[in-house]
Structures are given as C-alpha cells and as structure tokens.
Motif scaffolding. Structure first.
Motif, mmCIF file in Angstrom:
data_model
loop_
_atom_site.group_PDB
_atom_site.id
_atom_site.type_symbol
_atom_site.label_atom_id
_atom_site.label_comp_id
_atom_site.label_asym_id
_atom_site.label_seq_id
_atom_site.Cartn_x
_atom_site.Cartn_y
_atom_site.Cartn_z
ATOM 1 N N GLN A 82 46.495 33.211 37.591
ATOM 2 C CA GLN A 82 45.320 32.323 37.665
ATOM 3 C C GLN A 82 44.906 32.085 39.109
ATOM 4 O O GLN A 82 43.722 32.126 39.457
ATOM 5 N N ALA A 83 45.898 31.826 39.962
ATOM 6 C CA ALA A 83 45.607 31.537 41.376
ATOM 7 C C ALA A 83 44.988 32.759 42.054
ATOM 8 O O ALA A 83 44.050 32.630 42.853
ATOM 9 N N ARG A 84 45.482 33.947 41.719
ATOM 10 C CA ARG A 84 44.984 35.175 42.369
ATOM 11 C C ARG A 84 43.513 35.402 42.077
ATOM 12 O O ARG A 84 42.794 35.975 42.880
ATOM 13 N N ARG A 85 43.059 34.974 40.900
ATOM 14 C CA ARG A 85 41.663 35.204 40.514
ATOM 15 C C ARG A 85 40.678 34.431 41.391
ATOM 16 O O ARG A 85 39.490 34.726 41.402
ATOM 17 N N CYS A 86 41.155 33.410 42.102
ATOM 18 C CA CYS A 86 40.254 32.586 42.914
ATOM 19 C C CYS A 86 40.034 33.169 44.304
ATOM 20 O O CYS A 86 39.238 32.641 45.070
ATOM 21 N N ASN A 87 40.756 34.233 44.644
ATOM 22 C CA ASN A 87 40.701 34.744 46.021
ATOM 23 C C ASN A 87 40.065 36.117 46.088
ATOM 24 O O ASN A 87 40.097 36.876 45.130
ATOM 25 N N GLY A 88 39.526 36.435 47.279
ATOM 26 C CA GLY A 88 39.134 37.802 47.591
ATOM 27 C C GLY A 88 40.172 38.373 48.545
ATOM 28 O O GLY A 88 40.754 37.632 49.348
ATOM 29 N N TYR A 89 40.433 39.668 48.447
ATOM 30 C CA TYR A 89 41.457 40.312 49.278
ATOM 31 C C TYR A 89 40.868 41.499 50.029
ATOM 32 O O TYR A 89 40.158 42.306 49.441
ATOM 33 N N ILE A 90 41.197 41.593 51.315
ATOM 34 C CA ILE A 90 40.786 42.760 52.108
ATOM 35 C C ILE A 90 42.030 43.242 52.858
ATOM 36 O O ILE A 90 42.651 42.466 53.588
#
Ligand SMILES: Nc1ncnc2c1ncn2[C@@H]1O[C@H](COP(=O)(O)OP(=O)(O)OP(=O)(O)O)[C@@H](O)[C@H]1O
Length: 234
Positions: A82-90
């Motif tokens: 759930q927490a990962r879905r709130c972030n963008g990753y580069i």
C-alpha cells in the motif's frame, strides 16, 4: 508545514543471527511537503538502505518511520505494498520495459491506480511525455532512445500519477553532464509544479544546487545537514 516523512531513532540491520549487521544507527530526519532533499555520503554509508526503507521496499525493525502518516516500522507485506503505491521511483538504470514504447512505459505508472479510466491514462501519459519534451517519441522503444531520453521517460512514469513523494537513486549516474543537468532541472520543475517531495541519493556534486537541503550520511549515521550554499560539501 506538513511533514510527509518523519524518521525517529531508526536503526536497521541486515541478516540474522551471527550474520546480523547493523547498517543504520539512530536516524532522525523530518521532511516537509514539497522539499527536495539530497542524501549524500561515501559508498556503503547507508543511503540506498534508508531510501528503500522510506519507499516501503523493505521493513525497518526498530524506531519509527512515518511516511504520509503511515508507520512503516514493523509494517507487514500488505502494508508495504500500500505504501509503495503512493510513491514515484526513479533509478540509475531507468528500469524501463524494453518491449514497451515510451508511452506504454509511462502508462505503467498509472496501472496500479484502478480508479483511472483507460482514456484518462492515455491523456495523462501523453501530456506527461510532452512535459518532459518527448512529444515526438511516443512510439519509440527504450533501445531507440538516448540515456537522457530514457531517464526522461522514467521521470514521466514516476510523476504521471502525481505522487506526493518521489524517491530517486542516482538518477544522473549514467548520464553526461548536460543530460544529467537537464534531467534534474526537469525533476525540480515538475516537482515544484506538483508540490511533490523528492528524496534523492546522489554522488553527483554537479547537481547539489537543486536541493533545498542536503543530508550527509557516514557509517550508517546522519552526520551533517544544511541548506545549500555554493561549493557546499566540495
Ligand atoms: N542486501 C544486503 N545484505 C547485507 N548487507 C547489505 C545489503 N545491502 C547493503 N548492505 C550493506 O549495508 C551497508 C549500506 O549499504 P547501502 O547500499 O545502503 O550504501 P550506500 O551509501 O547506498 O552505498 P553506495 O553509494 O555505494 O550505493 C553496506 O555496508 C552494505 O554492504
């Protein structure tokens, strides 16, 4: 100011039993909404480990790590997803799918957001690619793009869902200095437009000036923190 990341007395250990090794020691850090923070320091000092904990890519064992008011210390697998879905990753190696076009790669950034229709996904992805200057490259595959262009697709994919937090690990490491500068300028511009917080790990001293704050790590500890000044940390 709203705090989006609050870290208190955070420790982190890799391994178990005799192989257990502490790599983060009593980390304390608070980050406001919209701030651009650069995490710097020598190789092996714990920067990527801290970034992955904030991103919910692994779970911390001791202390407190609140991201968007969610406690991630001791979080279970489902809570981390759930927490990962709130972030963008580069990441340094842009991690684009080689079999998908630039536009399809950007759409991937919206796949987990079930409330968005196919039509909206298309419209938002097109607009985002135009914003990163790739309006003429929708149908190009990663192999047909330069390093800087690939990284711009990765930025578009990270930001298309308008995440509150973007986590970037060495986003300029594989780029020449002009492409690296263009990429971080773009991240800074889009983040400010979207009021997005950026936490970026980098060794690249050429880009330190985009940070609102530079945080330095050494041997698993935060050792220095400050606002940016010319030639800071050089
Ligand atoms: N999966 C792992 N298992 C065990 N130890 C690990 C693991 N990943 C990292 N470490 C150790 O944790 C410490 C911190 O590593 P980390 O990758 O966070 O450092 P870093 O500051 O990001 O380094 P670099 O700048 O080289 O990427 C190092 O001593 C490293 O050897």
């Amino acid at each position: 100011m709203t705090k989006v990341i609050c870290i208190h007395n955070l420790d982190y250990y890799f391994g178990d039993g005799k192989l257990r090794k502490q790599v983060l020691f009593n980390i304390n850090l608070e980050i406001d909404a919209g701030e651009i923070i650069i995490l710097t320091g020598p190789s092996g000092s714990g920067k990527t480990t801290l970034l992955t904990l904030v991103g919910g890519l692994r779970s911390a064992q001791s202390g407190s790590l609140q991201v968007l008011k969610r406690e991630l210390c001791g979080a279970n697998a489902e809570q981390l997803v759930q927490a990962r879905r709130c972030n963008g990753y580069i990441f340094q190696a842009h991690n684009l799918h080689g079999s998908l076009t630039a536009l399809q790669n950007v759409k991937m950034g919206l796949e987990l957001h079930k409330y968005i229709s196919q039509q909206q996904m298309q419209t938002r992805s097109v607009k985002m690619l135009e914003q990163v200057g790739l309006g003429n490259h929708f149908d190009y595959y990663p192999a047909q793009l330069s390093g800087g262009q690939k990284q711009r697709v990765a930025i578009a994919r990270a930001l298309v869902s308008h995440p509150q937090i973007v986590l970037a690990d060495e986003p300029t490491a594989s780029l020449d200095s002009q492409s690296g500068r263009d990429v971080v300028n773009l991240m800074q511009k889009l983040a400010k437009e979207q009021s997005c917080t950026i936490l970026m790990v980098t060794h690249d001293h050429r880009i330190l000036d985009i940070a609102d704050r530079i945080v330095r790590m050494q041997d698993g500890k935060l050792v220095q923190e400050g606002t940016v000044t010319k030639n800071y940390l050089i």
